[in-house]
Write a protein that holds these residues in place. Structure first.
Motif, PDB file in Angstrom:
ATOM      1  N   ARG A   1       3.242   7.009   8.188  1.00  0.00           N
ATOM      2  CA  ARG A   1       2.906   8.200   7.025  1.00  0.00           C
ATOM      3  C   ARG A   1       2.825   9.109   7.984  1.00  0.00           C
ATOM      4  O   ARG A   1       2.686   8.914   9.219  1.00  0.00           O
ATOM      5  CB  ARG A   1       1.670   7.555   6.462  1.00  0.00           C
ATOM      6  CG  ARG A   1       1.873   6.521   5.093  1.00  0.00           C
ATOM      7  CD  ARG A   1       0.660   6.533   4.654  1.00  0.00           C
ATOM      8  NE  ARG A   1      -0.127   5.408   6.114  1.00  0.00           N
ATOM      9  CZ  ARG A   1      -0.281   4.265   6.096  1.00  0.00           C
ATOM     10  NH1 ARG A   1       0.158   3.751   5.071  1.00  0.00           N
ATOM     11  NH2 ARG A   1      -1.103   3.884   7.500  1.00  0.00           N
TER      12      ARG A   1
ATOM     13  N   MET B   1      -2.691  -5.659   7.619  1.00  0.00           N
ATOM     14  CA  MET B   1      -2.269  -4.711   7.311  1.00  0.00           C
ATOM     15  C   MET B   1      -0.768  -5.211   8.090  1.00  0.00           C
ATOM     16  O   MET B   1      -0.425  -6.116   9.060  1.00  0.00           O
ATOM     17  CB  MET B   1      -2.465  -4.152   8.110  1.00  0.00           C
ATOM     18  CG  MET B   1      -3.777  -3.727   7.522  1.00  0.00           C
ATOM     19  SD  MET B   1      -4.931  -2.980   7.947  1.00  0.00           S
ATOM     20  CE  MET B   1      -4.675  -1.503   8.012  1.00  0.00           C
ATOM     21  N   SER B   2       0.088  -3.774   8.429  1.00  0.00           N
ATOM     22  CA  SER B   2       1.505  -4.116   9.216  1.00  0.00           C
ATOM     23  C   SER B   2       1.542  -5.155  10.555  1.00  0.00           C
ATOM     24  O   SER B   2       2.391  -4.548  10.702  1.00  0.00           O
ATOM     25  CB  SER B   2       2.041  -2.539   9.075  1.00  0.00           C
ATOM     26  OG  SER B   2       2.969  -2.177   7.869  1.00  0.00           O
TER      27      SER B   2
ATOM     28  N   VAL C   1       1.061  -1.086   0.162  1.00  0.00           N
ATOM     29  CA  VAL C   1      -0.269  -0.306  -0.349  1.00  0.00           C
ATOM     30  C   VAL C   1       0.604   1.372  -0.218  1.00  0.00           C
ATOM     31  O   VAL C   1       1.550   1.107   0.818  1.00  0.00           O
ATOM     32  CB  VAL C   1      -1.442   0.078   1.517  1.00  0.00           C
ATOM     33  CG1 VAL C   1      -1.954   1.096   1.275  1.00  0.00           C
ATOM     34  CG2 VAL C   1      -2.015  -0.838   1.518  1.00  0.00           C
TER      35      VAL C   1
ATOM     36  N   ARG D   1      -2.395  -6.711   2.737  1.00  0.00           N
ATOM     37  CA  ARG D   1      -2.686  -4.945   2.224  1.00  0.00           C
ATOM     38  C   ARG D   1      -1.270  -4.611   3.279  1.00  0.00           C
ATOM     39  O   ARG D   1      -1.615  -3.707   4.289  1.00  0.00           O
ATOM     40  CB  ARG D   1      -3.547  -4.046   2.270  1.00  0.00           C
ATOM     41  CG  ARG D   1      -4.812  -4.507   1.745  1.00  0.00           C
ATOM     42  CD  ARG D   1      -5.785  -4.086   2.392  1.00  0.00           C
ATOM     43  NE  ARG D   1      -6.317  -4.106   3.086  1.00  0.00           N
ATOM     44  CZ  ARG D   1      -7.216  -4.393   4.189  1.00  0.00           C
ATOM     45  NH1 ARG D   1      -7.365  -5.427   4.046  1.00  0.00           N
ATOM     46  NH2 ARG D   1      -7.234  -4.262   5.323  1.00  0.00           N
ATOM     47  N   VAL D   2      -0.368  -4.128   3.590  1.00  0.00           N
ATOM     48  CA  VAL D   2       1.387  -3.843   3.638  1.00  0.00           C
ATOM     49  C   VAL D   2       1.237  -1.987   3.038  1.00  0.00           C
ATOM     50  O   VAL D   2       2.060  -2.838   2.014  1.00  0.00           O
ATOM     51  CB  VAL D   2       1.865  -4.796   3.605  1.00  0.00           C
ATOM     52  CG1 VAL D   2       3.245  -3.773   4.838  1.00  0.00           C
ATOM     53  CG2 VAL D   2       1.729  -6.144   4.783  1.00  0.00           C
ATOM     54  N   GLY D   3       1.230  -1.584   4.448  1.00  0.00           N
ATOM     55  CA  GLY D   3       1.926  -0.036   4.142  1.00  0.00           C
ATOM     56  C   GLY D   3       2.419   0.040   4.884  1.00  0.00           C
ATOM     57  O   GLY D   3       4.451   0.541   4.648  1.00  0.00           O
ATOM     58  N   ARG D   4       2.858   0.534   5.649  1.00  0.00           N
ATOM     59  CA  ARG D   4       4.221   1.329   6.726  1.00  0.00           C
ATOM     60  C   ARG D   4       5.032   0.629   7.158  1.00  0.00           C
ATOM     61  O   ARG D   4       6.445   1.588   7.260  1.00  0.00           O
ATOM     62  CB  ARG D   4       3.377   1.862   7.932  1.00  0.00           C
ATOM     63  CG  ARG D   4       2.358   2.871   8.097  1.00  0.00           C
ATOM     64  CD  ARG D   4       1.969   3.402   9.695  1.00  0.00           C
ATOM     65  NE  ARG D   4       1.191   1.563   9.631  1.00  0.00           N
ATOM     66  CZ  ARG D   4       1.617   1.142  10.992  1.00  0.00           C
ATOM     67  NH1 ARG D   4       2.609   1.335  12.002  1.00  0.00           N
ATOM     68  NH2 ARG D   4       0.730  -0.181  11.024  1.00  0.00           N
TER      69      ARG D   4
ATOM     70  N   SER E   1      -5.448   3.997  -1.581  1.00  0.00           N
ATOM     71  CA  SER E   1      -6.843   4.352  -0.945  1.00  0.00           C
ATOM     72  C   SER E   1      -7.755   5.579  -1.663  1.00  0.00           C
ATOM     73  O   SER E   1      -8.349   5.445  -1.203  1.00  0.00           O
ATOM     74  CB  SER E   1      -6.697   4.314   0.495  1.00  0.00           C
ATOM     75  OG  SER E   1      -5.794   5.054   1.072  1.00  0.00           O
TER      76      SER E   1
ATOM     77  N   VAL F   1      -7.481   0.356  -2.006  1.00  0.00           N
ATOM     78  CA  VAL F   1      -8.345  -0.911  -1.191  1.00  0.00           C
ATOM     79  C   VAL F   1      -8.599   0.488   0.177  1.00  0.00           C
ATOM     80  O   VAL F   1      -9.111   0.511   0.859  1.00  0.00           O
ATOM     81  CB  VAL F   1      -7.233  -0.360   0.182  1.00  0.00           C
ATOM     82  CG1 VAL F   1      -6.728  -2.092  -0.774  1.00  0.00           C
ATOM     83  CG2 VAL F   1      -6.340   0.401   0.492  1.00  0.00           C
TER      84      VAL F   1
ATOM     85  N   LYS G   1       0.016   4.488  -0.539  1.00  0.00           N
ATOM     86  CA  LYS G   1      -1.073   5.779  -0.527  1.00  0.00           C
ATOM     87  C   LYS G   1       0.477   6.970  -0.137  1.00  0.00           C
ATOM     88  O   LYS G   1       1.105   6.123   1.084  1.00  0.00           O
ATOM     89  CB  LYS G   1      -2.010   6.417   0.503  1.00  0.00           C
ATOM     90  CG  LYS G   1      -1.697   5.205   2.375  1.00  0.00           C
ATOM     91  CD  LYS G   1      -3.080   5.255   2.316  1.00  0.00           C
ATOM     92  CE  LYS G   1      -2.867   4.285   4.394  1.00  0.00           C
ATOM     93  NZ  LYS G   1      -3.845   3.592   3.932  1.00  0.00           N
TER      94      LYS G   1
ATOM     95  N   MET H   1     -12.986  -8.165   1.883  1.00  0.00           N
ATOM     96  CA  MET H   1     -12.365  -7.859   3.016  1.00  0.00           C
ATOM     97  C   MET H   1     -12.684  -6.774   3.797  1.00  0.00           C
ATOM     98  O   MET H   1     -13.616  -6.570   4.516  1.00  0.00           O
ATOM     99  CB  MET H   1     -11.978  -6.343   1.115  1.00  0.00           C
ATOM    100  CG  MET H   1     -10.294  -5.942   1.994  1.00  0.00           C
ATOM    101  SD  MET H   1     -11.122  -4.475   2.496  1.00  0.00           S
ATOM    102  CE  MET H   1     -10.037  -3.038   2.900  1.00  0.00           C
TER     103      MET H   1
HETATM  104  C1  LIG Z   1      -3.215   1.985   4.488  1.00  0.00           C
HETATM  105  C2  LIG Z   1      -3.857   1.436   5.014  1.00  0.00           C
HETATM  106  C3  LIG Z   1      -3.092  -0.317   4.703  1.00  0.00           C
HETATM  107  C4  LIG Z   1      -2.177  -0.270   4.793  1.00  0.00           C
HETATM  108  O1  LIG Z   1      -1.458  -0.140   6.567  1.00  0.00           O
HETATM  109  P1  LIG Z   1      -0.496  -0.324   6.659  1.00  0.00           P
HETATM  110  O2  LIG Z   1      -0.386  -0.210   8.833  1.00  0.00           O
HETATM  111  O3  LIG Z   1       0.162   1.416   6.590  1.00  0.00           O
HETATM  112  O4  LIG Z   1       0.304  -1.279   6.398  1.00  0.00           O
HETATM  113  C5  LIG Z   1      -4.100  -1.580   5.065  1.00  0.00           C
HETATM  114  N1  LIG Z   1      -5.533  -1.185   4.122  1.00  0.00           N
HETATM  115  C6  LIG Z   1      -6.219  -0.042   4.077  1.00  0.00           C
HETATM  116  C7  LIG Z   1      -7.433  -0.247   3.646  1.00  0.00           C
HETATM  117  C8  LIG Z   1      -5.742   1.113   3.680  1.00  0.00           C
HETATM  118  O5  LIG Z   1      -5.735   2.341   4.172  1.00  0.00           O
END
Ligand SMILES: *Cc1c(COP(=O)(O)O)cnc(C)c1O
Length: 246
Positions: free
Chosen positions: A242, A217-218, A46, A233-236, A69, A94, A48, A180
């Motif tokens: 962020r 997620m993270s 992810v 769904r992994v971002g941070r 997102s 997402v 964003k 989801m």
């Molecule tokens: C931002 C987001 C993520 C990623 O989350 P992290 O905590 O950064 O891994 C996953 N799913 C959705 C719907 C998000 O908005």
């Protein structure tokens, strides 16, 4: 590092490579602990708030799926990546969707994770028809047992999931792929993901093949893998913390 700081391209590449590899290790360990094969779980990174340059670097490091997102950020970044020649990625949407923004999402999204009401199904189907695409969809489920206490939460109440799933399945330009959810902020993610697994089983019973479970997620990818998630769904953990989104 945070989104606001710049680092030289080589340093950023090394940073992303190291973080990606650490997340891969977590995924491998969680799959082993759950007795699942790594190939049963797909990672969506992810991106964003992070620039298109990061998306292209991730693609170069072997990432095949990225998630966004927010609109118009997502569409803009997709366009920049196309122009930069990194055009082999699958783009996932997402985030919460407004009906007036779905047409643009239908242009670039391979999979929309956040379909949670029938009006959105209608709008997305129309948007997909206009650009002559078929868009894969997941029903987003609200796992907060207190029910939409918070206005920013999205997701269909568990009692509405079947109707949203049926509407997607009946739409000409949409494909129902599964469900989801985001684990509630407080509470045990393992318990929430177990409820999602039961909902997923019910959806797949009505719609054979709609067996994707996007969860984790993270902070909770291990619990999601243990509960049967097929998309993370992994971002941070990969891109860095962020700044607050609003
Ligand atoms: C931002 C987001 C993520 C990623 O989350 P992290 O905590 O950064 O891994 C996953 N799913 C959705 C719907 C998000 O908005």
């Amino acid at each position: 590092m945070s989104a606001g700081e710049a680092s030289p391209p080589d340093a950023r590449r090394a940073e992303l490579a190291a973080a990606l590899s650490a997340v891969e290790d977590r995924i491998a360990a969680a799959c082993a602990a759950a007795g699942r094969d790594r190939s049963q779980v797909r990672l969506v990174v992810v991106t964003k708030t992070y620039p298109a340059a990061d998306v292209c670097t991730l693609a170069d490091l072997g990432v095949g799926d990225v998630g966004e997102s927010r609109q118009p950020e997502a569409g803009r970044k997709h366009e920049e990546c196309q122009q930069a020649g990194c055009n082999a990625l699958r783009w996932h949407f997402v985030g919460a969707l407004q009906t007036n923004k779905v047409a643009s999402v239908a242009r670039f999204a391979s999979l929309v994770h956040s379909v949670d009401r029938q009006r959105l199904v209608t709008a997305l189907d129309r948007g997909a028809a206009r650009v002559e695409r078929t868009v894969d969809c997941l029903v987003q489920v609200d796992l907060d047992p207190s029910g939409a206490a918070d206005d920013q939460r999205s997701g269909a109440a568990s009692g509405d999931v079947a109707a949203v799933a049926d509407a997607i399945a009946a739409a000409e330009h949409l494909h129902l792929r599964g469900v989801m959810a985001v684990a509630p902020l407080d509470g045990d993610p393992a318990e929430a993901f177990a409820r999602l697994a039961a909902i997923s089983a019910a959806v797949a019973a009505d719609h054979p093949g709609a067996d994707v479970v996007s969860a984790g997620m993270s902070g909770d990818l291990e619990q999601a893998i243990a509960a049967g998630a097929t998309l993370l769904r992994v971002g941070r953990s990969i891109l860095g913390e962020r700044p607050p989104l609003r």
